[in-house]
Write an enzyme that holds these catalytic residues in place. Structure first.
Site, PDB file in Angstrom:
ATOM      1  N   GLY A 180      50.727  40.934  44.940  1.00  8.79           N
ATOM      2  CA  GLY A 180      51.228  42.709  44.823  1.00  8.79           C
ATOM      3  C   GLY A 180      51.882  42.584  44.012  1.00  8.79           C
ATOM      4  N   LEU A 238      43.288  43.977  47.061  1.00 16.51           N
ATOM      5  CA  LEU A 238      44.876  43.801  46.246  1.00 16.51           C
ATOM      6  C   LEU A 238      44.177  42.201  46.159  1.00 16.51           C
ATOM      7  CD1 LEU A 238      45.694  46.012  43.889  1.00 16.51           C
ATOM      8  CD2 LEU A 238      47.608  45.452  46.162  1.00 16.51           C
ATOM      9  N   ASP A 239      44.395  41.566  44.826  1.00 16.06           N
ATOM     10  CA  ASP A 239      44.958  40.642  44.565  1.00 16.06           C
ATOM     11  C   ASP A 239      43.982  38.960  44.946  1.00 16.06           C
ATOM     12  OD1 ASP A 239      46.309  41.786  42.246  1.00 16.06           O
ATOM     13  OD2 ASP A 239      48.165  41.558  43.336  1.00 16.06           O
ATOM     14  N   GLN A 240      42.382  40.120  45.907  1.00 12.35           N
ATOM     15  CA  GLN A 240      42.463  38.940  46.292  1.00 12.35           C
ATOM     16  C   GLN A 240      40.482  38.299  46.053  1.00 12.35           C
ATOM     17  OE1 GLN A 240      43.674  37.525  49.920  1.00 12.35           O
ATOM     18  NE2 GLN A 240      45.545  38.770  48.624  1.00 12.35           N
TER      19      GLN A 240
END
Lengths: 285, 285, 285, 285
Positions: free
Chosen positions: D202, D228-230
């Protein structure tokens, strides 16, 4: 560390069709390839390959493999060897006074991280006898003076032969081995040198490093050859130091490096992951 | 990188009361210490100190400092210097054909990561003129042949003098500087050598590393002295390589090391964090 | 690890003149400063200092220090403590089944790398009794079930009290300590968590790491607080992994990280190099 | 980075004989294997393979390969693709205000370290227009507000389509892409996140890291997915920090990490060295 695999190691001139021939041979003999690694040296044109074959279901064994394999080996002009995981390697350790490397190896062995047999540890001092025997491993004291170097070496060799040793680890053994000794275990003696070779070869590398004012220290494990600290390098690692680090700090930080670097080299050797070519190693990790 | 601080650098024989005297002097002159670092070499008995003083409120300045400070300096037999952050250092860069180090330094400068002025970049080839001028920095071409070495060096020195340069960065400058040149900028010429010194000093270190079969490559930034690649080391770093890495891969991976190692050394120099003692550095980072 | 020094640790609001006052106090009492480190947190305005004073010639001792020091401590509103190197710290180790961390700590202790006394090791299993007793250290078995958690903790605390323990190391102790237990040893219980916190807090971090497909694994040593894996971090380190690494490989590689990270944290604690501020540490190494 | 090779990437259930079949197919078509890497996931039983074939002498090309290969692909239930090195990939870069990643990628491209075409760089700010255009690359400004997110994204997509882009690099692009956008380039959008994921996912990861008091910071490059960011992680690296490092120092040190980590991920993608399986990558480097 699979006991239930065979590892086939190959060196030959590069040519079309090698992988197909090797993989075809294995599948024809009902083998399952778990890992296959290969490398071609663009400068020398040499081809290197390591294949790890599941033993379950494989149609060949120690007695039948060579004859079946000979055709392909001849066709490509291969130098090759095969290691059967069922045959646990026998490792001897040579020590002097420092305990960190031998303790670490024995700890890994006793915790089944290193799948070897350790029939004997030989020391030119007897300081580490208790440590070694505490792990249930035989310790043999073979003291040495300048005058007795030759006879001591002969006695050490005898101990190793009696113990039917496959390879030898110099765990901070502070004696230079003679070419005759080295010739008995070609590419099967692993040394740990406490510097980032080729920097600070020879005696007292931490003193040399401290003197030079480097900002990193290193450790190098390599196969022993006739030339001191010049053999094929297996593993190297470095760690940062600074102006506050005294010689004692270098030695302390170095110990942590040395034992990890040596243990890694031993693991790679035990798992038959190292091929030697000239003075270099190909490490299939 | 504080423009609003003074940095006092001290070397003297170790003695009781130095820190108290220095700190007392600063507080007596209404100064605030932002950082204080010290080190005593247990072998030589030398004491080193770096103090960073907030300029705001400090009762001394460039003109008055020396006289006020002389008493303490004399009492402890100090070698000392003070850098005023308001006086931005002037950095020259010497280059040949490789762009990675100079591009990186100019990028950091243009992004205000490196608080210096860059009055000039000198190249013995003109390949990098566009790159340098693209950053709005003057590029001076000073070609050299074996026969013109001396006169070229003289011309380069003239350029540096005209540009009122404080220190010089050799960003892969492929020329050996003469002792006379080095003497003009003692402990103020920073070189990047593309190996983990003292391993692979001299020419073509990546070739040497590839030849030797090491498992790490390194980069070393150091102050230039009369002996090639033997000066006091500032920063060193290594990165792992393997058998698959060709010479070109070493060169590529090395570039990433070199620019970071050099940039760090330059930053430390600019921030007056380096003291030289004999052939070693004390780096107060 | 100097037995012949005193280490003075100070926290207070930043102000002009602290270093001068501290250093002046020491010189007035005929002390020699071996190391002085300080740090100011620019966000909170807190000032931190660690001074290591040679005991030889120092005019103060355990009985006289406090009274002499009170004036300065009051003037700057200091929180402070002083450790006398002559008073060797007493370390207890809590274990479950994994041997690598406890073996490593005991090896360092027996080789005088860690200058502590180890009066007792407590295990909630008895698997490691032989290992511990092999080092000549008392092993106390305090088994625990879900139902007996409270009474077992009380018994462990009693053992620690009887052994007059100064600090506690959780060497892969697989039990969560209650706030009441933690309160007995504030900033004096050191845990090793086998991940790069805050990633993979809680149970089975290597499983979580393997599941997520990270390319590095880590280890974190931290002081234990009431919130699980949330305490102030002392040391962290990572090591690369790849797609070939199985969960077992992660666990094996992680062991090498864990023992080095934990040993470093313990060394820093023993040498009084750590100050805690809120949930962060200042580590003067 | 060989322009003169084809890279065949295969995923299928593990079975005996795959390597033999693949290698046999290539030799039957007069191809020379330069590299062959394979991996079997012991948990899922999936088999992965990458073969790099010299184009010189190879009997198949873009038009004839599929039909010839179909038999083997069907027999083993393969998902596969082949990349022809002669077809240089077209890379778009999306940026906001930070220049370090885009500058680094363009520098590598202009020095022929990255063998791609760069038809366009798109920025939601126009701050980097000069930097990009200085490299002779088209810069397209596509500003965005909260209200215009959808239409801006549509315009960006249009630019990418017009430029016939093969893959997209988010070089510190501070906008979250919609699932619709991501679906256009599955496993072909590479992001750099400035933390060691999954820690500090995040916004403002350096702030989070500073707040938590970690002793290392990291950078992670990954393929972008809907979460997100995964997405699947390609490359991760960390660097040590300490209590003296301010938030600005973290950001500065992080930049050096980010550009190297991102450049490595891009290189691996361009060389077709990455296979995605679920949320993990297999990286054949």
């Amino acid at each position: 560390m699979a006991l239930d695999t065979a590892r086939l190691l190959i060196t030959c001139p590069d040519a079309k069709g090698i992988i197909a021939a090797v993989a075809g041979f294995i599948v024809d003999n009902h083998g399952n390839i778990l890992y296959a690694d290969q490398h071609t040296d663009p400068l020398t044109g040499e081809f290197f390959m390591r294949v790890e074959i599941e033993l379950a279901g494989f149609g060949l064994d120690e007695e039948t493999f060579s004859a079946a394999w000979a055709g392909i080996a001849d066709r490509f002009g291969m130098t090759w060897r095969v290691h059967w995981g069922t045959k646990v390697k026998r490792m001897a350790i040579l020590v002097t006074k420092e305990s960190h490397c031998v303790s670490d190896l024995l700890w890994r062995w006793s915790n089944r991280e290193l799948m070897v047999d350790v029939p004997v540890v030989v020391g030119n001092h007897d300081l580490l006898a208790d440590t070694v025997e505490g792990y249930g491993v035989e310790f043999r004291h073979q003291p040495v003076t300048r005058k007795t170097r030759e006879t001591q070496e002969a006695r050490v060799l005898e101990v190793l032969r009696e113990a039917e040793v496959d390879f030898v680890v110099l765990a901070r053994y502070m004696q230079v081995l003679s070419p005759a000794f080295v010739a008995e275990y070609p590419a099967r003696i692993i040394n740990i040198h406490h510097s980032f070779l080729p920097a600070f070869a020879g005696a007292r590398p931490y003193h040399q490093a401290h003197e030079r004012g480097v900002k990193l220290i290193g450790a190098t494990s390599h196969y022993v050859t006739d030339e001191l600290d010049q053999g094929p390098i297996i593993v190297q690692q470095t760690t940062p130091i600074g102006h506050r680090d005294t010689l004692d700090d270098l030695i302390r930080k170095g110990r942590d490096l040395e034992r990890v670097v040596l243990a890694n080299a031993v693991r790679l050797h035990v798992q038959d992951r190292i091929l030697v070519s000239g003075n270099k190693t190909i490490v299939f990790d």
